[in-house]
Design a protein around this motif. Structure first.
Motif, short mmCIF file in Angstrom:
data_model
loop_
_atom_site.label_atom_id
_atom_site.label_comp_id
_atom_site.label_asym_id
_atom_site.label_seq_id
_atom_site.Cartn_x
_atom_site.Cartn_y
_atom_site.Cartn_z
N ALA A 17 7.63 -1.54 3.33
CA ALA A 17 6.54 -2.15 2.57
C ALA A 17 7.07 -2.93 1.38
CB ALA A 17 5.55 -1.08 2.11
N GLY A 18 8.20 -2.51 0.84
CA GLY A 18 8.79 -3.23 -0.28
C GLY A 18 9.21 -4.63 0.11
N THR A 19 9.72 -4.78 1.34
CA THR A 19 10.10 -6.10 1.83
C THR A 19 8.89 -7.02 1.93
OG1 THR A 19 11.88 -5.09 3.11
CG2 THR A 19 11.25 -7.32 3.71
N ALA A 20 7.78 -6.48 2.44
CA ALA A 20 6.55 -7.27 2.57
C ALA A 20 6.06 -7.76 1.22
CB ALA A 20 5.46 -6.44 3.26
N ALA A 21 6.03 -6.87 0.23
CA ALA A 21 5.58 -7.26 -1.10
C ALA A 21 6.53 -8.26 -1.74
CB ALA A 21 5.44 -6.02 -1.98
N ASN A 22 7.84 -8.03 -1.56
CA ASN A 22 8.83 -8.94 -2.12
C ASN A 22 8.65 -10.35 -1.57
OD1 ASN A 22 11.73 -10.25 -1.71
ND2 ASN A 22 11.84 -8.93 -3.52
N VAL A 60 0.06 -7.06 6.60
CA VAL A 60 -1.37 -7.15 6.88
C VAL A 60 -2.18 -6.52 5.75
CG1 VAL A 60 -3.20 -6.43 8.45
CG2 VAL A 60 -0.99 -7.13 9.37
N VAL A 61 -1.76 -5.32 5.35
CA VAL A 61 -2.50 -4.60 4.30
C VAL A 61 -2.44 -5.36 2.98
CG1 VAL A 61 -2.63 -2.45 3.00
CG2 VAL A 61 -2.10 -2.39 5.44
N VAL A 62 -1.23 -5.78 2.60
CA VAL A 62 -1.07 -6.52 1.34
C VAL A 62 -1.85 -7.82 1.37
CG1 VAL A 62 0.60 -7.72 -0.12
CG2 VAL A 62 1.15 -5.47 0.79
N ALA A 119 1.41 -4.57 -5.82
CA ALA A 119 1.75 -3.26 -6.40
C ALA A 119 1.67 -2.15 -5.35
CB ALA A 119 0.81 -2.95 -7.57
N LEU A 120 0.67 -2.21 -4.47
CA LEU A 120 0.56 -1.20 -3.42
C LEU A 120 1.77 -1.23 -2.49
CD1 LEU A 120 -1.12 0.95 -1.93
CD2 LEU A 120 -2.15 -0.91 -0.59
N GLY A 121 2.24 -2.42 -2.15
CA GLY A 121 3.42 -2.53 -1.30
C GLY A 121 4.64 -1.88 -1.92
#
Length: 424
Positions: free
Chosen positions: A122-127, A72-74, A88-90
């Motif tokens: 969060a890394g999974t979401a960004a990935n 959601v945030v990303v 980058a934030l994720g």
């Protein structure tokens, strides 16, 4: 009526897309290593700290739930400021989570472990959301291949990461850190480098550039009377078709994620219970992660050539086969479990690429990133459900039951895509 499209004749757009893909590929290699290293030992670390397999799926559920919030945030940050700050934030949040997991392991504190796993997700979401960035500047006829290019880059890090689990554990032990926390050292460094790569080199931002290049396409002029008669029927129908396509695409990815996470999470535990060590688990997970991403160019071509319905049907069949092989494989057979998790990764890949194409085709640029983030929330929540329930199922009914149920669940994709095709 107007619609926004990216002009295919814009000078330099092809070169810019190639540059964007190169940067995304580099960041995906790094983030793939961070993601897979932690996945390899997350359940084992929880089992060691919590003293049983019943809650061993909880870390997977937590970092998948963290992925849901991060999606959601990303997504919202990407919608407002572009893909670069959102991704980058994720990754930076995942760095903090990796450090927190190491601290929790050293302190032997499950209370610290749980929020750290949440942040690590969060890394999974960004990935995952990086695949959308690859499609922002792509034409519709090449969108599947653009998504697959970003996904396949994760293969390199995804294969290397699990095989570094044992050496990272040895390094951690030398530093006075518990052996199973070692891979999270690798995860933290890899995610930090991915954030740096995106911040420094993802310029121009693909989503912001796509918006700036968007041109209004005006339909031929119609008589006022005809226009007033046509719009009330046409516009709601188009809006409904778009919403329906988003729901179908999201459902495809949700089911693929649920099946994949539930079986994958418990496989290292299953192997450990049959006397196999971390190196063996790392090898099987490496095969799984390779199958998740390496076939992406072929999957992208299949989507562009044969369409999303056929590719989704192939996903359902492959996930069913994965469940059957996993259920019948001996617990100490590295070869058979590698085949099972290879099929599991391939089925997930087919579902993710086809579902992503369905969703992206249905969304306008004005709301694309935000809606994609919400779709990924559903995917993450499905993974969380799979992770937290998998440990309970294995402890009460066994690994074979978990694998068979997961394979059968994948068949739910077939009626959904059939109905979706009829509606279109």
């Amino acid at each position: 009526m107007t619609a926004t499209t990216v002009s295919p004749g814009t000078p330099g757009i092809a070169a810019t897309q190639r540059r964007v893909l190169r940067v995304l590929v580099a960041s995906q290699v790094l983030s793939g290593a961070g993601l897979s290293a932690g996945v390899t030992v997350g359940a084992l670390l929880a089992q060691d700290m919590l003293g049983g397999a019943g809650l061993a799926g909880l870390p997977s559920a937590l970092f998948t739930a963290g992925s849901a919030l991060a999606a959601v945030v990303v997504g919202r940050l990407s919608q407002a400021r572009g893909r670069r700050p959102g991704l980058a934030l994720g990754y930076l949040a995942a760095v903090v989570g990796s450090a927190g997991i190491i601290v929790a392991a050293v302190a032997g504190s499950a209370i610290l472990l749980f929020p750290a796993m949440f942040l690590y997700g969060a890394g999974t979401a960004a990935n995952l959301q990086a695949r959308y960035a690859g499609a922002d500047l792509a034409s519709r006829s090449h969108r599947g291949r653009a998504v697959s290019t970003v996904l396949v880059a994760t293969t390199v890090g995804g294969v290397v990461g699990p095989n570094l689990a044992a050496p990272a554990g040895d390094l951690a032990h030398a530093l006075g850190i518990p052996h199973l926390a070692g891979p999270f050292l690798l995860s933290g460094v890899a995610y930090a480098l991915a954030a740096v790569a995106l911040t420094c080199w993802l310029r121009p931002d693909p989503l912001l550039l796509a918006r700036s290049l968007a041109e209004p396409t005006v339909e031929p002029t119609v008589e006022p009377a005809a226009e007033s008669a046509a719009e009330p029927a046409a516009e709601p129908a188009l809006a409904e078709a778009g919403r329906g396509s988003v729901v179908v695409g999201a459902f495809v990815m949700v089911v693929a994620q649920l099946v994949m996470v539930s079986i994958m999470t418990m496989t290292p535990i299953h192997m450990h219970d049959h006397g196999l060590g971390t190196a063996a688990s790392g090898l099987v997970i490496a095969v799984h992660v390779a199958a998740m991403y390496l076939p992406s160019p072929v999957t992208g071509w299949l989507v562009d050539r044969f369409g999303t319905r056929a590719t989704t049907a192939a996903s359902a069949a492959t996930l069913l086969a994965a469940g059957i092989v996993a259920a019948t494989a001996p617990g100490d057979s590295i070869v058979m479990l590698s085949v099972a998790l290879g099929l599991l990764g391939l089925g997930w890949n087919l579902g993710l690429v086809s579902g992503t194409a369905i969703v992206t085709d249905a969304l306008p640029l004005e709301t694309r990133a935000k809606t994609q983030g919400l779709v990924d929330v559903c995917i993450a929540l499905a993974g969380a459900a799979g992770g937290i329930s998998s440990g309970v199922v294995v402890e009460t009914a066994g690994y074979a039951v978990l694998a068979n149920v997961g394979g059968l669940l994948a068949l739910a994709l077939l009626p959904v895509i059939a109905v979706g095709a009829v509606r279109r």
